[in-house]
Motif scaffolding. Sequence first.
Motif, PDB file in Angstrom:
ATOM      1  N   TYR A  72      50.830  37.509  29.322  1.00 34.86           N
ATOM      2  CA  TYR A  72      51.204  38.918  29.347  1.00 34.86           C
ATOM      3  C   TYR A  72      52.554  39.101  30.036  1.00 34.86           C
ATOM      4  CZ  TYR A  72      50.891  43.914  29.998  1.00 34.86           C
ATOM      5  OH  TYR A  72      51.151  45.245  29.974  1.00 34.86           O
ATOM      6  N   THR A 111      46.221  34.029  30.609  1.00 35.70           N
ATOM      7  CA  THR A 111      46.299  35.419  30.157  1.00 35.70           C
ATOM      8  C   THR A 111      47.339  36.181  30.958  1.00 35.70           C
ATOM      9  OG1 THR A 111      43.943  35.307  29.712  1.00 35.70           O
ATOM     10  CG2 THR A 111      44.938  37.468  29.676  1.00 35.70           C
ATOM     11  N   LEU A 112      47.275  36.032  32.302  1.00 39.08           N
ATOM     12  CA  LEU A 112      48.260  36.712  33.146  1.00 39.08           C
ATOM     13  C   LEU A 112      49.672  36.284  32.768  1.00 39.08           C
ATOM     14  CD1 LEU A 112      46.599  36.534  36.671  1.00 39.08           C
ATOM     15  CD2 LEU A 112      46.962  38.543  35.258  1.00 39.08           C
ATOM     16  N   PHE A 123      47.340  47.211  32.204  1.00 43.84           N
ATOM     17  CA  PHE A 123      47.000  45.852  31.771  1.00 43.84           C
ATOM     18  C   PHE A 123      45.493  45.663  31.703  1.00 43.84           C
ATOM     19  CE2 PHE A 123      45.973  41.478  33.202  1.00 43.84           C
ATOM     20  CZ  PHE A 123      46.325  40.831  32.028  1.00 43.84           C
ATOM     21  N   PHE A 124      44.809  46.091  32.776  1.00 44.34           N
ATOM     22  CA  PHE A 124      43.379  45.780  32.831  1.00 44.34           C
ATOM     23  C   PHE A 124      42.557  46.664  31.907  1.00 44.34           C
ATOM     24  CE2 PHE A 124      44.492  43.706  36.879  1.00 44.34           C
ATOM     25  CZ  PHE A 124      43.919  42.480  36.592  1.00 44.34           C
ATOM     26  N   THR A 125      42.971  47.931  31.722  1.00 47.01           N
ATOM     27  CA  THR A 125      42.124  48.811  30.913  1.00 47.01           C
ATOM     28  C   THR A 125      42.526  48.831  29.442  1.00 47.01           C
ATOM     29  OG1 THR A 125      43.507  50.653  31.564  1.00 47.01           O
ATOM     30  CG2 THR A 125      41.467  50.356  32.793  1.00 47.01           C
ATOM     31  N   LEU A 175      43.849  44.060  28.331  1.00 48.70           N
ATOM     32  CA  LEU A 175      42.848  43.004  28.483  1.00 48.70           C
ATOM     33  C   LEU A 175      41.727  43.117  27.446  1.00 48.70           C
ATOM     34  CD1 LEU A 175      43.042  40.701  30.378  1.00 48.70           C
ATOM     35  CD2 LEU A 175      41.536  41.851  31.966  1.00 48.70           C
ATOM     36  N   PHE A 191      49.400  47.664  36.356  1.00 49.26           N
ATOM     37  CA  PHE A 191      48.207  46.825  36.394  1.00 49.26           C
ATOM     38  C   PHE A 191      47.006  47.533  35.789  1.00 49.26           C
ATOM     39  CE2 PHE A 191      51.012  44.911  39.379  1.00 49.26           C
ATOM     40  CZ  PHE A 191      50.863  43.575  39.063  1.00 49.26           C
ATOM     41  N   ARG A 192      46.953  48.855  35.996  1.00 43.54           N
ATOM     42  CA  ARG A 192      45.868  49.619  35.381  1.00 43.54           C
ATOM     43  C   ARG A 192      45.992  49.536  33.870  1.00 43.54           C
ATOM     44  NH1 ARG A 192      43.729  55.307  36.107  1.00 43.54           N
ATOM     45  NH2 ARG A 192      41.857  55.072  34.836  1.00 43.54           N
TER      46      ARG A 192
END
Lengths: 321, 337
Positions: A122, A118-119, A229-231, A234, A226-227
């Motif tokens: 992306y 996944t990482l 990406f994660f919120t 993802l 990164f925020r």
Amino acid sequence: MEKYVEKQDIDLTVTTKGQRFRSKYLTWKFAATFFGNLFAYVLTIGIAFVIVYPLLRRVGNAFKPVEEFYDSSVVYFPRNPTFDVIRQAYRRLNVSTVGVTSFILALTIGFLQTAISTLAGYGFARFQFRGSKVLFALVILTLVVPPQTILIPIFLRFRFMDAFGIITAIFGKPINMIDTYGPQIMLALTGLGWKNGLYIYMLRQYFRGIPRVLEEAAYIDGAKTFRAFFTIMLPSAVPMMLTVFLFSFSWQWTDSFYSGTFLIKKGLLATSIKWITHKNELMQFNLQQTAILLIILPLILLFIITQRYFVEGIERSGIVG
Amino acid sequence: MAEHVPVLKSPKKKGNFLRNLFRMDLVERRNLPGYLFVLPIIIGFVLIFLPAMFQSIHFSVSEIQIRTDGTGYDLISKGLSNYHKAFFVDASFVLVLGESLRDMVINLPVILIFSFFMSILLNRKKLPGRTVLRVIFFLPVVIYSGIASAAGLTSGTGETAEIAAQIFSDPTIASGGSSSMQSGFASIMGMALSFRVVLESMQLPSWLMQFIFMSISRLEWIIQSSGVQILVFLAALQSIPTSVFEAAVVEGLTGWEMFWKITLPMISSMILVNSIYTIVDSFTNPRYAIHEFIRNQSFGKADYGYGSALSVIYFICVIVLIGIVTGIVSRYVFYND
């Protein structure tokens, strides 16, 4: 297309029942659909039977008592079904010890491969850093290179594991990592696990299909990379991640290529089948086949529950788009 | 594949290459976090994959002696003798390699045609129960991998396959073995036999006959390795906009013309994807004899140098095969750009 054609076909002047019947069923269009479907059913069901047949055959054999193997009049259904063979195969497989470790290993590998893919997916989909194209070409190369080609160097590397000579300097000799779970976990962590290139490709295509506007909105609202990406990304990639996890889990579960190489003495479910022996050759064969049946039974259940993800995952993976 | 997502690109830089190497503009700086995302992959390549590739070639021209005290191994240069052994001394390697490559070359078009045909059948809008069928066709991908196919779950005792194999395996052998078959399959036998007679009476060229017979005898193998391909074709078929077909109906095209002029070109790029996937997928299929052969040579006999040479030869063959297939297929691919 079809609606357009249908409107033409229906004659609005028809009133009686017989006429209505005739205009509906005695038409070329209906005949074409009917025979087309018949043809499609005969072919697809026949071929589906070829797929399911070996499984059904094994299920029948698993319930047969020993004598009925020599009885040629018993083919599919055992006359006196017993659980003997199944019980024996189950006991020989050591499900309570080997089965649990196999399950934990498959889970771990599944999680690691999904996370790393996944990482990376992306990263490849959204960032054009220097060398990103070369790196992605290398990912494709890992798919195209047969695993047999790099197996020997990798095996010897883990057999004599050393980190830049540090381990030899401390312990006097390199560590032997064969017969531990280290090699497979390390390969999964570095994106070189079983068919990992395929997962990266699938996830990259999927991320490319998600509109960029979503993240840009997050950036404008002040989120960092990164925020965002994660919120944002993802959660929207969960279906695809689940697909990859299912593939990774089930292929690790039945894998004998890496597991047979790195875990020589320590068995997993998939690699311990060849150790099931019996003085009667026919019985041994049947025991082994039943053991395989037991091993793939959880996979079949998993597949039936999650088939939507498996099938739609491939379809929506954007391999096509 | 077309770029759907606009990617931010920095303008071409002018001037000294070395001076520019460490200078970044805004876009490049924005793309920097990308390195973090692919960091595990980079580590894997630098520490494991690339060294393994080079080592594989290095090992193939040397002999590996494992030290008895467990401190490592020594490499003794042997020149090309491993390759010489593979081609001129070892009697079975060339045979096994040829057989596996032949299998691959036969299976590839059959799998492509079969999965294409099946996806068209499964794409029929008015076919109730097609989702169930789709699931069954995908089942082998999940369960018939790895051990299941290695241990012969997919072959050997399936009678239909056996009969097909016996009838179609060699067109030169007269088909007289029907009496030994199980009675329940007599009807299938009869049908298969008459089919064979019909085929023979058509007086096709012998290579074509051979091809047809071979592909029928490996029916199960083909069916079980086309799960993903069917789905990929299905997805491609469903991604063709219906407006194209509506326009074609208005223009008066028949179904036959629509197939050749719309459907086939629109999914031709997937033929390329599927053929490469089929080849790549075969690496992990234990039915190809070469895999077990290489494994036995290197791990069974602990002759790692020779095993490396064999795997390098195999790798080169596969790359050449992929190159040829890509070359042939991409000539006919139509891109809707």
